[in-house]
Design an enzyme around this catalytic site. Sequence first.
Site, PDB file in Angstrom:
ATOM      1  N   ARG A   1       0.839  -1.179  -0.048  1.00 43.90           N
ATOM      2  CA  ARG A   1      -0.041   0.047  -0.028  1.00 43.90           C
ATOM      3  C   ARG A   1       0.922   1.330   0.019  1.00 43.90           C
ATOM      4  O   ARG A   1       0.549   2.338  -0.662  1.00 43.90           O
ATOM      5  CB  ARG A   1      -1.064  -0.032   1.110  1.00 43.90           C
ATOM      6  CG  ARG A   1      -1.785  -0.906   1.223  1.00 43.90           C
ATOM      7  CD  ARG A   1      -3.165  -0.908   0.445  1.00 43.90           C
ATOM      8  NE  ARG A   1      -3.941   0.158   0.699  1.00 43.90           N
ATOM      9  CZ  ARG A   1      -5.200   0.644   0.186  1.00 43.90           C
ATOM     10  NH1 ARG A   1      -5.575  -0.163  -0.764  1.00 43.90           N
ATOM     11  NH2 ARG A   1      -5.679   1.429   0.674  1.00 43.90           N
TER      12      ARG A   1
ATOM     13  N   ASN B   1      -5.625   5.375 -11.922  1.00 47.34           N
ATOM     14  CA  ASN B   1      -4.644   5.357 -10.581  1.00 47.34           C
ATOM     15  C   ASN B   1      -3.760   3.998 -10.986  1.00 47.34           C
ATOM     16  O   ASN B   1      -2.990   3.877  -9.966  1.00 47.34           O
ATOM     17  CB  ASN B   1      -5.217   5.673  -9.483  1.00 47.34           C
ATOM     18  CG  ASN B   1      -6.092   4.652  -9.000  1.00 47.34           C
ATOM     19  OD1 ASN B   1      -6.130   3.733  -9.569  1.00 47.34           O
ATOM     20  ND2 ASN B   1      -6.795   4.922  -7.673  1.00 47.34           N
TER      21      ASN B   1
ATOM     22  N   HIS C   1      -4.247  -1.574  -8.174  1.00 48.37           N
ATOM     23  CA  HIS C   1      -5.151  -1.906  -6.962  1.00 48.37           C
ATOM     24  C   HIS C   1      -4.393  -2.642  -5.887  1.00 48.37           C
ATOM     25  O   HIS C   1      -3.389  -3.554  -6.320  1.00 48.37           O
ATOM     26  CB  HIS C   1      -6.318  -2.466  -7.238  1.00 48.37           C
ATOM     27  CG  HIS C   1      -6.895  -2.980  -6.057  1.00 48.37           C
ATOM     28  ND1 HIS C   1      -7.871  -2.432  -5.262  1.00 48.37           N
ATOM     29  CD2 HIS C   1      -7.016  -4.303  -5.747  1.00 48.37           C
ATOM     30  CE1 HIS C   1      -8.392  -3.457  -4.443  1.00 48.37           C
ATOM     31  NE2 HIS C   1      -7.835  -4.514  -4.264  1.00 48.37           N
TER      32      HIS C   1
END
Length: 149
Positions: A85, A112, A115
């Site tokens: 993350r 973006n 994931h």
Amino acid sequence: MERTFIAIKPDGVQRGLVGSIIQRLESRGYQLVGLKLVQVSQELAEAHYAEHRERPFFPGLVKFITSGPVVAMVWQGKGVIAAARKLIGKTNPLDAEPGTIRGDFGIDIGRNLVHGSDGPETAQREIALWFQESELVNWTPATQSWIYE
């Protein structure tokens, strides 16, 4: 060993960033145990984003993730969920720190690039959704003793 699900979204695949994204995780010392190129079905997209079903942006998420191929991956290692993350960066690339995937390569929140599972329960659910157990390979990298005590 902790596992996480990482997906390179259609924009990351189309922009030729697959190798760069994989290299960041490998360089950190994490182990790739599952990898496949997927044309995501409507059903898989809706299941993956089920928690957002009632949100106004849900149809756009589904449309985008089904718009092109996705590289689906399972990575493992100590603290891999939180570390991945951090490597990915904030959801909005304009808010993501330089040095993160989104901070270095992203421009738009709707594109973006990648994931990553946000916690252990989510990782388990997403891995089970995208992979069969037989598609995950248990192996020991030769460098493991140089990474872990």
